[in-house]
Design a protein around this motif. Structure first.
Motif, PDB file in Angstrom:
ATOM      1  N   TYR A 136       0.815  -1.197   0.000  1.00  0.00           N
ATOM      2  CA  TYR A 136       0.000   0.000   0.000  1.00  0.00           C
ATOM      3  C   TYR A 136       0.860   1.263   0.000  1.00  0.00           C
ATOM      4  O   TYR A 136       1.876   1.335   0.698  1.00  0.00           O
ATOM      5  N   ARG A 137       0.434   2.224  -0.795  1.00  0.00           N
ATOM      6  CA  ARG A 137       0.980   3.582  -0.731  1.00  0.00           C
ATOM      7  C   ARG A 137      -0.095   4.431  -0.084  1.00  0.00           C
ATOM      8  O   ARG A 137      -1.134   4.702  -0.674  1.00  0.00           O
ATOM      9  N   GLY A 138       0.146   4.804   1.190  1.00  0.00           N
ATOM     10  CA  GLY A 138      -0.923   5.426   1.959  1.00  0.00           C
ATOM     11  C   GLY A 138      -2.042   4.419   2.141  1.00  0.00           C
ATOM     12  O   GLY A 138      -1.833   3.292   2.576  1.00  0.00           O
TER      13      GLY A 138
ATOM     14  N   ARG B 162      -3.856   0.444  -2.383  1.00  0.00           N
ATOM     15  CA  ARG B 162      -3.078  -0.744  -2.733  1.00  0.00           C
ATOM     16  C   ARG B 162      -2.485  -0.549  -4.126  1.00  0.00           C
ATOM     17  O   ARG B 162      -3.210  -0.322  -5.091  1.00  0.00           O
ATOM     18  N   VAL B 163      -1.156  -0.647  -4.211  1.00  0.00           N
ATOM     19  CA  VAL B 163      -0.483  -0.400  -5.482  1.00  0.00           C
ATOM     20  C   VAL B 163       0.142  -1.657  -6.071  1.00  0.00           C
ATOM     21  O   VAL B 163       0.468  -1.678  -7.261  1.00  0.00           O
ATOM     22  N   LYS B 164       0.318  -2.704  -5.267  1.00  0.00           N
ATOM     23  CA  LYS B 164       0.891  -3.951  -5.771  1.00  0.00           C
ATOM     24  C   LYS B 164       0.249  -5.127  -5.050  1.00  0.00           C
ATOM     25  O   LYS B 164      -0.014  -5.073  -3.840  1.00  0.00           O
TER      26      LYS B 164
ATOM     27  N   THR C 170       8.672  14.163  -3.527  1.00  0.00           N
ATOM     28  CA  THR C 170       7.411  13.908  -2.830  1.00  0.00           C
ATOM     29  C   THR C 170       7.620  12.823  -1.778  1.00  0.00           C
ATOM     30  O   THR C 170       8.340  11.855  -2.011  1.00  0.00           O
ATOM     31  N   THR C 171       6.976  12.997  -0.617  1.00  0.00           N
ATOM     32  CA  THR C 171       7.075  12.027   0.461  1.00  0.00           C
ATOM     33  C   THR C 171       5.905  11.055   0.399  1.00  0.00           C
ATOM     34  O   THR C 171       4.746  11.470   0.285  1.00  0.00           O
ATOM     35  N   TYR C 172       6.218   9.759   0.473  1.00  0.00           N
ATOM     36  CA  TYR C 172       5.209   8.708   0.418  1.00  0.00           C
ATOM     37  C   TYR C 172       5.343   7.798   1.636  1.00  0.00           C
ATOM     38  O   TYR C 172       6.436   7.637   2.190  1.00  0.00           O
ATOM     39  N   THR C 173       4.214   7.193   2.016  1.00  0.00           N
ATOM     40  CA  THR C 173       4.187   6.218   3.101  1.00  0.00           C
ATOM     41  C   THR C 173       3.787   4.859   2.542  1.00  0.00           C
ATOM     42  O   THR C 173       2.808   4.754   1.786  1.00  0.00           O
ATOM     43  N   PHE C 174       4.537   3.812   2.907  1.00  0.00           N
ATOM     44  CA  PHE C 174       4.268   2.466   2.402  1.00  0.00           C
ATOM     45  C   PHE C 174       4.052   1.487   3.556  1.00  0.00           C
ATOM     46  O   PHE C 174       4.710   1.592   4.605  1.00  0.00           O
TER      47      PHE C 174
ATOM     48  N   LYS D  79       5.061   0.913   9.240  1.00  0.00           N
ATOM     49  CA  LYS D  79       4.794   1.993   8.286  1.00  0.00           C
ATOM     50  C   LYS D  79       6.080   2.798   8.079  1.00  0.00           C
ATOM     51  O   LYS D  79       6.697   3.264   9.033  1.00  0.00           O
ATOM     52  N   LEU D  80       6.467   2.941   6.808  1.00  0.00           N
ATOM     53  CA  LEU D  80       7.703   3.643   6.492  1.00  0.00           C
ATOM     54  C   LEU D  80       7.455   4.732   5.463  1.00  0.00           C
ATOM     55  O   LEU D  80       6.611   4.590   4.572  1.00  0.00           O
ATOM     56  N   THR D  81       8.197   5.820   5.577  1.00  0.00           N
ATOM     57  CA  THR D  81       8.085   6.917   4.623  1.00  0.00           C
ATOM     58  C   THR D  81       9.385   7.070   3.849  1.00  0.00           C
ATOM     59  O   THR D  81      10.460   6.711   4.331  1.00  0.00           O
TER      60      THR D  81
END
Length: 324
Positions: free
Chosen positions: A70-72, A75-77, A95-99, A116-118
């Motif tokens: 998940y990105r935020g 679900r991306v994969k 840009t900052t993203y959280t996965f 949770k990691l950014t």
């Protein structure tokens, strides 16, 4: 004869699948127990538009069948259970993203999210079509039966290096920041031949030629993981304010990144966990903890580091100290 390994997702440790006891139960009962959260989740910006997400195998009473990345909240994969790493593409520069990563089983039960990691993607390079130079001086050392350490010389690029990618054969297995020049790869098989190369990637996704191939054979049999252990470990007692403390000092293991968490063992038992906030020390680390008020007490102490893949490294040498 050496075994030739299948490409493995390094920095991923295989955990045994747990089988639920079904004594006196209905074998056809629906599985409602979700998998555990994946451990050892890491994320690294690969370029201005990509991120590399990795994790360790999760456990489930009937077996994990896949993972959702998940990105935020999106679900991306979605990948099968044998996959423990993905490249997320189509991101925006600067840009900052959280996965997060969740495991799922055959009944569709989805487990809780792992850590949770950014990550922040680097700035885009304007009309950059020039790839970085080839990483130089690639070399490696065997760190026991299940780990190796790789190092390489810096690549050059007119816009800067965003990341370095590690390959086993033709399979990408790991990624580190462009500021790093070494990494520790764990979860390997004992007594096995491996071939590794390194490529540099810039913010525009231009990849360098591969470094020279580093050929390594892990040690046969099992070992205590000493190659992943803190070194130069020292311990001494100190008296202050009517109490005794043990002062520790050590050199963190070289993992290709900062080690922020340690586990301290005292007299054969886990005494405390140490987590460095902010920037974790990379050359010399120190810590002090309370052990009591009585003089003449003898203690045995050692510690181990949590590696970037979420697994525990080997123990340092054990030291014996006496209060007073």
């Amino acid at each position: 004869m050496r075994r030739t390994p299948h490409p493995v997702a390094l920095l991923a440790v295989t955990a045994a699948t747990l089988t639920a006891c079904t004594w006196g139960s209905d074998q056809d009962a629906k599985d409602v127990q979700p998998p555990a959260a994946p451990r050892g989740v890491t994320v690294q910006a690969g370029s201005a538009t990509t991120a590399h997400v990795m994790w360790n195998q999760a456990t489930d009473d009937t077996g994990v069948t896949g993972y959702d990345v998940y990105r935020g909240a999106t679900r991306v994969k979605r990948v099968p259970s044998r996959t423990h790493m993905v490249d997320v593409v189509g991101l925006k520069p600067s840009t900052t993203y959280t996965f997060t990563v969740r495991a799922r089983d055959a009944e569709g039960n989805v487990g809780p999210a792992g850590r949770k990691l950014t990550v922040t993607t680097p700035a885009a390079a304007t009309a950059d079509r020039e790839p970085p130079s080839r990483p130089g001086s690639a070399r490696g050392t065997v760190e026991g039966s299940r780990a190796v350490k790789l190092s390489w010389g810096a690549s050059k690029d007119d816009q800067g290096i965003a990341s370095y990618e590690i390959y086993q054969g033709t399979s990408k297995i790991h990624s580190v920041a462009g500021s790093e020049r070494e990494t520790l790869l764990t979860g390997l098989r004992p007594g096995t031949d491996y071939r590794f190369t390194v490529k540099a990637l810039d913010a525009a996704d231009n990849a360098s030629p591969a470094s020279r191939t580093v050929r390594l054979t892990t040690a046969a049999g099992q070992d205590d993981g000493r190659g992943t252990a803190p070194t130069d470990f020292r311990a001494k007692t100190r008296h202050a304010d009517g109490a005794y403390y043990i002062d520790l000092a050590w050199t963190p293991p070289h993992t290709g990144g900062a080690v922020a968490e340690y586990q301290i063992h005292l007299d054969g038992k886990t005494a405390t966990s140490l987590v460095f906030g902010g920037t974790a020390p990379r050359k010399k680390a120190t810590h002090s903890f309370y052990v009591g008020k009585e003089p003449g007490d003898t203690h045995r102490v050692k510690l181990r580091a949590k590696l970037p893949d979420g697994t525990w490294g080997g123990y340092s040498a054990e030291r014996t100290v006496t209060t007073g």
